[in-house]
Design a protein around this motif. Structure first.
Motif, mmCIF file in Angstrom:
data_model
loop_
_atom_site.group_PDB
_atom_site.id
_atom_site.type_symbol
_atom_site.label_atom_id
_atom_site.label_comp_id
_atom_site.label_asym_id
_atom_site.label_seq_id
_atom_site.Cartn_x
_atom_site.Cartn_y
_atom_site.Cartn_z
ATOM 1 N N ASP A 76 7.670 -14.920 10.617
ATOM 2 C CA ASP A 76 8.238 -16.062 10.871
ATOM 3 C C ASP A 76 7.926 -17.116 9.939
ATOM 4 O OD1 ASP A 76 6.241 -18.024 12.357
ATOM 5 O OD2 ASP A 76 6.382 -16.294 13.581
ATOM 6 N N PRO A 77 8.627 -18.276 9.809
ATOM 7 C CA PRO A 77 8.364 -19.300 8.696
ATOM 8 C C PRO A 77 7.137 -19.981 9.052
ATOM 9 C CG PRO A 77 10.587 -19.308 9.291
ATOM 10 C CD PRO A 77 10.051 -18.327 10.305
ATOM 11 N N GLU A 78 6.573 -20.086 10.150
ATOM 12 C CA GLU A 78 5.535 -20.986 10.543
ATOM 13 C C GLU A 78 4.212 -20.043 10.122
ATOM 14 O OE1 GLU A 78 3.300 -23.397 14.231
ATOM 15 O OE2 GLU A 78 5.171 -22.608 14.457
ATOM 16 N N THR A 79 4.257 -18.648 10.586
ATOM 17 C CA THR A 79 3.228 -18.042 10.386
ATOM 18 C C THR A 79 3.155 -17.379 8.917
ATOM 19 O OG1 THR A 79 3.877 -16.540 12.584
ATOM 20 C CG2 THR A 79 2.290 -15.695 11.080
ATOM 21 N N THR A 80 4.262 -17.348 8.256
ATOM 22 C CA THR A 80 4.072 -17.411 6.677
ATOM 23 C C THR A 80 3.698 -18.471 6.238
ATOM 24 O OG1 THR A 80 6.203 -16.109 6.560
ATOM 25 C CG2 THR A 80 5.284 -17.365 4.532
ATOM 26 N N ASP A 81 3.625 -19.820 6.380
ATOM 27 C CA ASP A 81 2.804 -20.805 6.009
ATOM 28 C C ASP A 81 1.540 -20.460 6.091
ATOM 29 O OD1 ASP A 81 5.071 -22.138 5.025
ATOM 30 O OD2 ASP A 81 5.363 -23.497 6.596
ATOM 31 N N SER A 82 0.923 -20.163 7.310
ATOM 32 C CA SER A 82 -0.479 -20.214 7.912
ATOM 33 C C SER A 82 -1.191 -18.999 6.854
ATOM 34 C CB SER A 82 -0.709 -19.965 9.178
ATOM 35 O OG SER A 82 -0.175 -18.689 9.459
ATOM 36 N N ILE A 83 -0.340 -17.777 6.632
ATOM 37 C CA ILE A 83 -0.970 -16.759 5.783
ATOM 38 C C ILE A 83 -0.892 -17.149 4.282
ATOM 39 C CG2 ILE A 83 -0.469 -14.393 4.613
ATOM 40 C CD1 ILE A 83 -1.440 -14.604 7.481
ATOM 41 N N LEU A 84 -0.010 -18.295 3.840
ATOM 42 C CA LEU A 84 -0.064 -18.410 2.388
ATOM 43 C C LEU A 84 -0.901 -19.558 2.164
ATOM 44 C CD1 LEU A 84 3.868 -19.025 1.552
ATOM 45 C CD2 LEU A 84 2.218 -17.036 0.738
ATOM 46 N N ASP A 85 -1.442 -20.424 3.274
ATOM 47 C CA ASP A 85 -2.477 -21.254 3.214
ATOM 48 C C ASP A 85 -3.631 -20.616 3.077
ATOM 49 O OD1 ASP A 85 -0.889 -23.301 3.346
ATOM 50 O OD2 ASP A 85 -1.328 -23.858 5.449
ATOM 51 N N LEU A 86 -3.860 -19.473 3.823
ATOM 52 C CA LEU A 86 -5.031 -18.644 3.801
ATOM 53 C C LEU A 86 -5.211 -18.168 2.521
ATOM 54 C CD1 LEU A 86 -7.381 -17.189 5.172
ATOM 55 C CD2 LEU A 86 -5.909 -15.382 6.159
ATOM 56 N N ARG A 102 -3.900 -10.940 9.054
ATOM 57 C CA ARG A 102 -5.154 -11.510 8.533
ATOM 58 C C ARG A 102 -5.904 -10.439 8.706
ATOM 59 N NH1 ARG A 102 -5.936 -17.048 9.320
ATOM 60 N NH2 ARG A 102 -3.968 -18.131 9.580
ATOM 61 N N VAL A 103 -6.025 -9.385 9.374
ATOM 62 C CA VAL A 103 -6.774 -8.004 9.575
ATOM 63 C C VAL A 103 -6.347 -7.283 8.196
ATOM 64 C CG1 VAL A 103 -7.486 -5.845 10.511
ATOM 65 C CG2 VAL A 103 -6.768 -7.900 11.910
ATOM 66 N N GLY A 104 -5.296 -7.437 7.827
ATOM 67 C CA GLY A 104 -4.944 -6.736 6.556
ATOM 68 C C GLY A 104 -5.677 -7.316 5.298
#
Length: 340
Positions: free
Chosen positions: A172-182, A148-150
């Motif tokens: 990890d998959p859950e974090t990947t989903d949150s970054i893709l949503d962002l 998110r900083v990046g």
């Protein structure tokens, strides 16, 4: 628009020439999320670095918003790069700087005044959901927070293009989903053109509108995500798609099913768009009274809607009922394939 025309890149070594990019041409529309997928060594990371000219092509042209940036002077190119943000697999943060200071760095380089920098950093921290972590150092952050900083740093100079080089591969998959949503939210809010370089077809499936498949330095297939998932043409594309289809190998599934059900017919049904959540199979069964068994099923979500794959077995029945069953499915926009 990003327009790549006849891009070639050759690396010369003592032993041989390595043709990393072989005559690639692509058009990427303003405001779209475009995926470039390939296995390691396919040339996708080299291609994305050519887009912002961190890597110089051997031949070909990179045209952004009507300007051929391959002809720009170093000074003009540095200015142009301010409109092209980039995020990386391993974040590339400065560990001696806080979250706010990392985000502020591009603004310092651009010689933006201190007060404007402070306001912009606050906006970006809010945009990427890092409120309260402004004074934290990268060592104190999770992988998702670092990315998110990046992202915030890449957006500092209000770019119109965001290049993502394997941006979720270390997550990890859950974090990947949150970054893709962002990223999807940022794309919609800012009308930002996003180019996703990845080897994860799940990423393309979830966020991209169109995708190009690369292999051995070439683009071998290109189309909307929906088209590519429903009708993959090249063998490498089929491999990528089948890895998403419940993570199973399509050929192995079909061979195993034919061994288990040697009699009757096995059909592979593909649902897409508005028909993937309707009881079409149940309606077809009521129409014909055929004995239907559902053997395997999976529903995937893409940017343009859901895609479902279902295997069914018809153990017996008349040819008339079989044709009536299939025709009903086809009439309701279900692709029907007989597993041979």
């Amino acid at each position: 628009m990003i327009k790549l025309t006849n891009i070639k890149k050759t690396f010369n070594t003592k032993q041989k020439q390595i043709h990393a990019i072989k005559d690639v041409s692509l058009d990427i529309d303003d405001g779209e999320i475009f995926g470039i997928v390939g296995y390691s060594g396919a040339g996708k990371s080299t291609l994305i670095r050519i887009i912002n000219q961190l890597e110089k092509q051997t031949s070909g042209n990179v045209i952004i918003d009507g300007v051929d940036i391959t002809t720009l002077s170093e000074k003009e190119l540095r200015k142009k790069r301010q409109s092209i943000g980039m995020i990386f697999q391993h974040f590339n943060l400065l560990w001696s700087r806080t979250v706010a200071q990392n985000i502020e760095l591009p603004l310092e380089i651009a010689k933006i005044d201190k007060e404007t920098r402070k306001q912009r950093v606050a906006q970006l921290i809010n945009l990427v959901g890092l409120q309260g972590r402004e004074n934290s150092y990268p060592s104190e952050l999770s992988g998702g927070q670092k990315q998110r900083v990046g992202i915030a740093r890449a957006l500092a100079n209000n770019p119109t293009i965001l290049l993502c080089d394997e941006a979720t591969s270390a997550l990890d998959p859950e974090t990947t989903d949150s970054i893709l949503d962002l990223l999807s939210d940022i794309n919609e809010r800012l009308n930002l053109t996003i180019v996703m370089i990845t080897h994860q077809m799940e990423v393309v499936q979830r966020i991209c509108q169109r995708v190009a498949i690369m292999s051995d330095g070439e683009v071998v297939e290109i189309g909307s995500v929906k088209e590519v998932f429903e009708h993959p043409k090249e063998e490498i594309t089929k491999k990528f798609v089948q890895n998403v289809d419940s993570g199973k190998n399509i050929t192995k599934i079909q061979n195993d099913l034919k061994k288990s059900y040697p009699n009757g017919e096995i059909l592979r049904l593909t649902f897409s768009g508005g028909n993937s959540d309707k009881p079409i199979i149940a309606d077809a069964i009521r129409l014909t009274n055929l004995p239907i068994s559902i053997l395997d099923s999976n529903v995937s979500h893409t940017k343009s809607g859901m895609i479902g794959f279902t295997y069914i077995h018809i153990s017996e029945g008349s040819e008339e009922d079989f044709n009536k069953f299939v025709n009903y499915l086809v009439k309701n926009y279900v692709k029907v394939e007989v597993v041979k």
